[in-house]
Design a protein around this motif. Structure first.
Motif, mmCIF file in Angstrom:
data_model
loop_
_atom_site.group_PDB
_atom_site.id
_atom_site.type_symbol
_atom_site.label_atom_id
_atom_site.label_comp_id
_atom_site.label_asym_id
_atom_site.label_seq_id
_atom_site.Cartn_x
_atom_site.Cartn_y
_atom_site.Cartn_z
ATOM 1 N N VAL A 278 -0.222 -1.939 -5.218
ATOM 2 C CA VAL A 278 -1.279 -2.345 -6.147
ATOM 3 C C VAL A 278 -1.238 -1.436 -7.376
ATOM 4 O O VAL A 278 -1.325 -0.211 -7.242
ATOM 5 C CB VAL A 278 -2.665 -2.251 -5.483
ATOM 6 N N PRO A 279 -1.095 -2.000 -8.583
ATOM 7 C CA PRO A 279 -1.049 -1.166 -9.787
ATOM 8 C C PRO A 279 -2.411 -0.618 -10.180
ATOM 9 O O PRO A 279 -3.434 -1.257 -9.953
ATOM 10 C CB PRO A 279 -0.520 -2.131 -10.859
ATOM 11 N N LYS A 280 -2.400 0.566 -10.757
ATOM 12 C CA LYS A 280 -3.643 1.208 -11.189
ATOM 13 C C LYS A 280 -3.711 1.398 -12.700
ATOM 14 O O LYS A 280 -4.771 1.686 -13.236
ATOM 15 C CB LYS A 280 -3.777 2.578 -10.505
ATOM 16 N N THR A 281 -2.556 1.275 -13.380
ATOM 17 C CA THR A 281 -2.514 1.491 -14.827
ATOM 18 C C THR A 281 -1.646 0.427 -15.482
ATOM 19 O O THR A 281 -0.590 0.086 -14.965
ATOM 20 C CB THR A 281 -1.942 2.890 -15.154
ATOM 21 N N VAL A 282 -2.109 -0.092 -16.606
ATOM 22 C CA VAL A 282 -1.322 -1.046 -17.384
ATOM 23 C C VAL A 282 -0.914 -0.391 -18.698
ATOM 24 O O VAL A 282 -1.695 0.347 -19.310
ATOM 25 C CB VAL A 282 -2.104 -2.348 -17.642
ATOM 26 N N VAL B 39 -6.711 0.213 -14.734
ATOM 27 C CA VAL B 39 -7.289 -1.084 -14.398
ATOM 28 C C VAL B 39 -7.850 -1.002 -12.982
ATOM 29 O O VAL B 39 -7.345 -0.250 -12.151
ATOM 30 C CB VAL B 39 -6.245 -2.221 -14.478
ATOM 31 N N ASN B 40 -8.889 -1.782 -12.740
ATOM 32 C CA ASN B 40 -9.517 -1.756 -11.429
ATOM 33 C C ASN B 40 -8.613 -2.441 -10.413
ATOM 34 O O ASN B 40 -8.198 -3.584 -10.605
ATOM 35 C CB ASN B 40 -10.875 -2.462 -11.476
ATOM 36 N N THR B 41 -8.303 -1.737 -9.331
ATOM 37 C CA THR B 41 -7.364 -2.280 -8.344
ATOM 38 C C THR B 41 -7.902 -3.515 -7.639
ATOM 39 O O THR B 41 -7.123 -4.303 -7.102
ATOM 40 C CB THR B 41 -7.034 -1.206 -7.292
ATOM 41 N N SER B 42 -9.216 -3.701 -7.643
ATOM 42 C CA SER B 42 -9.784 -4.867 -6.954
ATOM 43 C C SER B 42 -9.439 -6.176 -7.668
ATOM 44 O O SER B 42 -9.625 -7.255 -7.099
ATOM 45 C CB SER B 42 -11.302 -4.734 -6.843
ATOM 46 N N LEU B 43 -8.949 -6.088 -8.894
ATOM 47 C CA LEU B 43 -8.540 -7.304 -9.615
ATOM 48 C C LEU B 43 -7.309 -7.946 -8.986
ATOM 49 O O LEU B 43 -7.087 -9.143 -9.141
ATOM 50 C CB LEU B 43 -8.250 -6.965 -11.084
ATOM 51 N N THR C 39 1.976 1.009 -13.853
ATOM 52 C CA THR C 39 2.353 2.324 -13.330
ATOM 53 C C THR C 39 1.257 2.825 -12.399
ATOM 54 O O THR C 39 0.223 2.179 -12.223
ATOM 55 C CB THR C 39 2.551 3.345 -14.466
ATOM 56 N N LYS C 40 1.502 3.989 -11.789
ATOM 57 C CA LYS C 40 0.524 4.644 -10.907
ATOM 58 C C LYS C 40 0.031 3.686 -9.821
ATOM 59 O O LYS C 40 -1.113 3.222 -9.851
ATOM 60 C CB LYS C 40 -0.658 5.187 -11.714
ATOM 61 N N PHE C 41 0.903 3.422 -8.879
ATOM 62 C CA PHE C 41 0.600 2.446 -7.837
ATOM 63 C C PHE C 41 -0.108 3.079 -6.644
ATOM 64 O O PHE C 41 -0.009 4.277 -6.414
ATOM 65 C CB PHE C 41 1.889 1.787 -7.352
ATOM 66 N N MET C 42 -0.793 2.240 -5.892
ATOM 67 C CA MET C 42 -1.347 2.627 -4.599
ATOM 68 C C MET C 42 -0.892 1.581 -3.579
ATOM 69 O O MET C 42 -0.638 0.433 -3.916
ATOM 70 C CB MET C 42 -2.875 2.696 -4.638
ATOM 71 N N GLU C 43 -0.772 2.019 -2.315
ATOM 72 C CA GLU C 43 -0.350 1.084 -1.278
ATOM 73 C C GLU C 43 -1.429 0.048 -1.038
ATOM 74 O O GLU C 43 -2.627 0.334 -1.098
ATOM 75 C CB GLU C 43 -0.040 1.828 0.024
ATOM 76 N N LYS C 44 -1.001 -1.162 -0.747
ATOM 77 C CA LYS C 44 -1.942 -2.239 -0.475
ATOM 78 C C LYS C 44 -2.691 -1.953 0.818
ATOM 79 O O LYS C 44 -2.069 -1.612 1.823
ATOM 80 C CB LYS C 44 -1.187 -3.569 -0.361
ATOM 81 N N PRO C 45 -4.038 -2.082 0.834
ATOM 82 C CA PRO C 45 -4.796 -1.823 2.069
ATOM 83 C C PRO C 45 -4.359 -2.767 3.184
ATOM 84 O O PRO C 45 -4.101 -3.945 2.952
ATOM 85 C CB PRO C 45 -6.248 -2.100 1.661
ATOM 86 N N THR C 46 -4.251 -2.234 4.384
ATOM 87 C CA THR C 46 -3.901 -3.046 5.544
ATOM 88 C C THR C 46 -5.071 -3.083 6.510
ATOM 89 O O THR C 46 -6.057 -2.368 6.335
ATOM 90 C CB THR C 46 -2.672 -2.460 6.265
ATOM 91 N N LEU C 47 -4.953 -3.896 7.550
ATOM 92 C CA LEU C 47 -6.044 -4.027 8.518
ATOM 93 C C LEU C 47 -6.394 -2.702 9.164
ATOM 94 O O LEU C 47 -7.529 -2.420 9.481
ATOM 95 C CB LEU C 47 -5.640 -5.043 9.593
#
Length: 543
Positions: free
Chosen positions: A311-315, A339-343, A385-393
């Motif tokens: 999931v990207p955090k910066t555009v 950018v808000n990751t919830s988008l 840029t500045k990614f975070m891992e996608k939330p899993t169960l």
């Protein structure tokens, strides 16, 4: 002293883009093929090169040299990227130290594998070509190691051809710079080994300093002002000659490189730090056209983001303005923001969220370009840029809550053998606030408890666990369609996984109590009531 202990293989795919296209359409294999991006042939197959087609040749010039040249549009890099990562996956079976260079080149440190194989090898001979004089070789053991490395390189190339139908070249040496340079000595579909005693000879074969991979055009121009144009002249220079212009460390490194001495290690490549696309164009002078172009780039970019899985955090926005003094290059400017990751739910953009991201991008554009004045844009680029891992169960709030409740329910059932119902007041959110300071918010305030109800006689109260408002269908005050702020010490991934009404309730709870919590931070925490969920959590941890 130069370290000869490592065995480095450099893998380079022959006319990479062209081979990918020929695999997609085998009829192109016997025809002169050029890969077109805008008005340029970025690469071609070896049939086309026999007609004089060269890299980055303009289309009209290429057509003059080869009127029957087949052109394939190569602006969409999807298939090239996919194939590139497939190659890297094969290389990682031979070593975990694989360093990617662009899409078609990789360094592989096979030193550990060589050490294993050399014990089982007898009468070792090099596979493929050998560069330079082999009459006088080093006796430190590097000769045998590099010979074994040449066998491994052949195995790698055979595997790539078998799995992906791609021919490659390989360079084998004891360091990266020599492996990269010697790789190109016997193209295509071949491999070459260079031993340490031939390092200087290999470097001198480059002739000009600008041909050394680690020296760019700007550095070459600076060296030229010092009357250093050839590799030989750089070898004969001293650090004192270069230090004033380049500094001591860079001067020393350049001289070392000119002799083929390179101590840099193969760096394990992870996922890319940024994912981006650029598109050059004829001068755009209207803002609406800019927005259409950027929307197209964003749509293509989201395909790459989904493939990447993070999931990207910066555009970041890249803009090149037309420059009359440098019409071929122009001036690049960049702007970026979070950018808000919830988008990016499920790594896709809904129509509404796409509009929100485009609004951010266009705001960045207006910071670079004064749209009230005339402008000429010749390139646009977007990257994340500045990614975070996608939330899993496993790390979602619901999973954590349900697991904790299941364990606690079993404990309570065992403790409450009486058949008589237990009626106790339900815990409220205010009670939870009394025992939670802001620093505990991210862990404890995820449990949202309803207000005390008139009837507490349901089965969940019998277990001593207050009713959790998870996926609640109760009517709540209407929430304005805006992003609810995330409490500063809360885990944003988990917070965004909550329904919007719970996000609002949690934020409001934090906002109302934060000043009081700061004042009470030095006081002893109040004890929770016996049947509060917090009490069960603490008790479970003690157990």
């Amino acid at each position: 002293m130069d370290d000869h202990s490592k065995t480095i293989i450099h893998i380079d795919v022959d006319c990479f883009y062209a081979q990918v296209e020929m695999n997609k359409n085998p009829e192109l294999k016997t025809k002169p093929l050029g890969i077109q991006q805008k008005n340029i042939v970025v690469t071609s197959n070896y049939v086309a090169r026999e007609y004089g087609i060269t890299k980055c040749m303009l289309i009209p010039e290429a057509k003059k040299k080869c009127p029957h040249l087949e052109l394939v549009n190569g602006e969409d890099l999807h298939d090239y990227r996919e194939t590139s990562y497939n190659i890297t996956s094969i290389l990682q079976k031979y070593s975990n130290l694989v360093e990617r260079l662009g899409l078609d080149e990789n360094f592989v440190d096979v030193s550990r594998l060589v050490d294993e194989k050399i014990k089982l090898s007898n009468n070792i001979t090099p596979v493929g070509h050998v560069f330079g004089n082999t009459e006088v070789l080093c006796d430190c053991g590097c000769t045998e190691r590099l010979m074994v490395g040449s066998k491994i390189a052949q195995d790698i190339r055979d595997q790539i051809y078998k799995d992906l139908n791609l021919t490659t070249c390989a360079g084998i040496a004891h360091n990266k710079i020599l492996a990269k340079i010697v790789c190109s000595k016997n193209k295509p579909n071949n491999q070459t080994t260079v031993f340490p005693n031939s390092a200087s000879e290999l470097m001198l074969s480059l002739s000009l300093v600008k041909n050394i991979p680690s020296i760019g055009q700007v550095t070459a121009d600076q060296l030229s002002r010092l009357n250093i144009n050839t590799v030989k002249e750089l070898q004969e220079a001293s650090v004192n000659d270069l230090e004033k212009m380049f500094g001591y460390e860079k001067s020393k490194n350049m001289i070392e490189i000119s002799y083929g001495r390179d101590v840099s290690a193969v760096k394990k490549s992870g996922k890319p730090q940024s994912i981006g696309l650029e598109d050059s164009c004829k001068a755009i002078t209207v803002e609406n056209e800019i927005e259409v172009k950027l929307l197209h780039l964003l749509t293509r970019l989201m395909v790459l983001v989904k493939e990447d899985g993070r999931v990207p955090k910066t555009v970041k926005l890249i803009v090149r303005k037309f420059n009359r003094n440098h019409p071929q290059s122009g001036t690049r400017e960049t702007r970026q923001c979070n950018v808000n990751t919830s988008l990016f739910k499920d790594l896709e953009l809904s129509e509404n969220n796409q509009k929100k991201v485009m609004k951010i991008i266009m705001t960045l554009f207006r910071k670079i370009v004064d749209t009230k004045k005339s402008f000429h844009i010749t390139l646009l680029g977007l990257s994340f840029t500045k990614f975070m891992e996608k939330p899993t169960l496993k790390n979602t709030l619901n999973n954590f809550l349900s697991r904790d409740i299941e364990v606690q329910s079993v404990i309570d059932i065992e403790n409450q053998s009486s058949n008589s119902p237990i009626h106790e007041p339900c815990a409220s959110t205010s009670q939870l606030a009394d025992v939670d300071s802001p620093e505990h918010l991210s862990k404890r305030a995820r449990f949202i408890l309803p207000e005390i109800s008139k009837d507490c006689g349901d089965s969940r109260i019998k277990l001593g666990v207050a009713t959790l408002r998870l996926n609640s269908t109760e009517s709540l005050p209407e929430v304005v369609d805006e992003m609810v702020p995330c409490p500063p010490n809360a885990n944003e991934e988990v917070f965004r996984a909550l329904p919007s009404d719970l996000q609002s309730e949690l934020w409001e709870e934090y906002r109302v109590n934060r000043n009081r919590d700061v004042l009470q931070s030095e006081r002893p925490l109040k004890k929770s009531k016996n049947n509060s969920i917090l009490n069960y959590i603490v008790r479970e941890k003690k157990d």
